[in-house]
Scaffold this active site. Sequence first.
Site, mmCIF file in Angstrom:
data_model
loop_
_atom_site.group_PDB
_atom_site.id
_atom_site.type_symbol
_atom_site.label_atom_id
_atom_site.label_comp_id
_atom_site.label_asym_id
_atom_site.label_seq_id
_atom_site.Cartn_x
_atom_site.Cartn_y
_atom_site.Cartn_z
ATOM 1 C CG HIS A 166 -1.759 -1.334 1.317
ATOM 2 N ND1 HIS A 166 -1.473 -2.295 2.477
ATOM 3 C CD2 HIS A 166 -2.911 -1.832 0.746
ATOM 4 C CE1 HIS A 166 -2.165 -3.335 2.064
ATOM 5 N NE2 HIS A 166 -3.116 -2.805 1.064
HETATM 6 S S1 FES Z 1 1.808 -0.328 3.367
HETATM 7 FE FE1 FES Z 1 0.037 -1.992 3.693
HETATM 8 S S2 FES Z 1 1.116 -3.722 4.355
HETATM 9 FE FE2 FES Z 1 2.695 -2.198 4.039
#
Ligand code: FES
Length: 208
Positions: A166
């Site tokens: 993410h």
């Molecule tokens: S940014 Fe979501 S798991 Fe690393």
Amino acid sequence: MTAPVVGNTSGGSFTPPAPGAEMPQRRKLLLAATSAVGAAGAAAAGAPFLASWFPSERAKAAGAPVDVDVGAIEPGMLLRAEWRGQPVWVVRRTPEMLATLDAVKPKLADPDSKLPQQPEYAANATRSIKPEMLVLLGICTHLGCSPTDRLAPAEGWAGGFYCPCHGSVFDLAGRVFAGMPAPTNLVVPPYKYLNDTRLRIGDDSKGA
Ligand code: FES
């Protein structure tokens, strides 16, 4: 007041006797038989039960500390180890890498490592015992992906770790940048030096 009717698994019903009522002889016998079986069963199951209270050799090995020889890590390089099934990174930071730690502080969520994401001895400017040697769990604090290392500076970023799941970005001390999905810095596991080049990960007790 009438006694409640309690359903049973056979689909019939069982009405508990009124308080103080004489228990029918057959039920007494049944209860005695059940108690005897229960006691015998507990005795028979006692040995494996007791054994299961103690961790198996395999479980002990899985939770055991891990020793890592860090003497061969070149400046600027990362060594991967594993402790308790989790990736552990050891990075030998160069003076240039260390110099970036102060400069990025205004952009970080917890620049001074105030949250307990590290042992006390690593709650310092470099998040480590020896400034050059960084030890981190390689697990993103958002949802547990393993970030990739980007140790060299690139595209206006001094380098650090990037989580592809993410997009969380961490600096060269594992501190998360503000506004990222990951809420906290990467975790520094407990560790200690056995000598100049040997690290023990998972144990920071004194005197061993
Ligand atoms: S940014 Fe979501 S798991 Fe690393």
